[in-house]
Design a protein around this motif. Sequence first.
Motif, PDB file in Angstrom:
ATOM      1  N   GLY A  57      67.021 142.003  20.734  1.00 36.36           N
ATOM      2  CA  GLY A  57      65.786 142.554  21.067  1.00 36.36           C
ATOM      3  C   GLY A  57      66.247 144.292  21.004  1.00 36.36           C
ATOM      4  O   GLY A  57      64.991 144.782  20.777  1.00 36.36           O
ATOM      5  N   TYR A  58      67.278 144.077  20.259  1.00 34.70           N
ATOM      6  CA  TYR A  58      67.807 145.753  20.295  1.00 34.70           C
ATOM      7  C   TYR A  58      68.633 145.819  19.560  1.00 34.70           C
ATOM      8  O   TYR A  58      69.843 144.658  19.547  1.00 34.70           O
ATOM      9  N   ALA A  70      66.630 150.964  13.626  1.00 32.82           N
ATOM     10  CA  ALA A  70      66.422 150.543  14.665  1.00 32.82           C
ATOM     11  C   ALA A  70      64.680 150.076  14.276  1.00 32.82           C
ATOM     12  O   ALA A  70      64.346 148.551  14.585  1.00 32.82           O
ATOM     13  N   ASP A  74      60.409 148.984  15.783  1.00 29.79           N
ATOM     14  CA  ASP A  74      59.998 149.616  16.979  1.00 29.79           C
ATOM     15  C   ASP A  74      61.815 150.774  16.393  1.00 29.79           C
ATOM     16  O   ASP A  74      62.808 150.330  17.160  1.00 29.79           O
ATOM     17  N   LYS A 109      64.253 150.545  19.822  1.00 32.14           N
ATOM     18  CA  LYS A 109      64.717 149.130  20.357  1.00 32.14           C
ATOM     19  C   LYS A 109      66.358 149.067  20.032  1.00 32.14           C
ATOM     20  O   LYS A 109      66.790 148.715  19.091  1.00 32.14           O
TER      21      LYS A 109
END
Length: 275
Positions: free
Chosen positions: A35-36, A69, A75, A78
Amino acid sequence: MRKFMLSFLAIFATVFLTAHVAEANDTLAKIKERGYVRIGVFSDKPPFGYVDKNGKNQGYDIYFAKRIAKDLLGDESKVKFELVEAASRVEFLVADKVDIILANFTHTKERARVVDFALPYMKVSLGIVSPEGKVIKDINELKGKKLIVNKGTTADAYFTKKHPDIELLKYDQNTETFGALLDKRGVALAHDNALLFAWAKENPGFVVGIESLGDVDAIAPAVKKGNKALLEWINNEIIELGKENFFHKAYDATLKPIYGDSVNPKSLVVEGGKL
């Protein structure tokens, strides 16, 4: 027995390399699942990568990192910034502490043996800054004197190889390095000219007496050796961003407020990975 051992070692090597490649090519999937994206940046190298008074990461490299990102994960927030020193950039990739290094990283043959570089997004050469009244305008003026550099940088490598007769004072952090110049522990400081132009403008009493030294080098993102999937993604990203003049926009947002009209953007900015 010997044939058996050779056969066993060959099979082991094949399995190991296959697993390593599969792991590297699975990095994109891991980033999305996590997620990042983890990106290594400087904390003390304005205007390229630094932490402002509010504790926020800012600078030219940060501007690019946020776009990565956004395009990779939808986003710009992130991204997890991992703060690195010049000498630790390779280590962070090798030890899998980051996915990408965006810490004003110069592409060199030595570094390319242990990490993989993507296409360039900036170009730079070495410069030398020194106090007004005692401006260093020629390398020969440094003989018998102390020159300040950062450990593990192109300046360190250049003077160690090309001018071993010049005494080097080496520091890990930029704050230490420039502090040493302010404290007059050395007669001059060698670093990327793009950084020195900005520093000299913000520190009256210092002049970049040698504006360009050695070769013009490429600044590029780097990933762990063999990480082909992520490398290909970054290369495609840089090419696509070039179509919208993204890096000139990044320059206008982060570097121009510092340089003003004293620096031609074309001398630094690279679009579409084309030097």
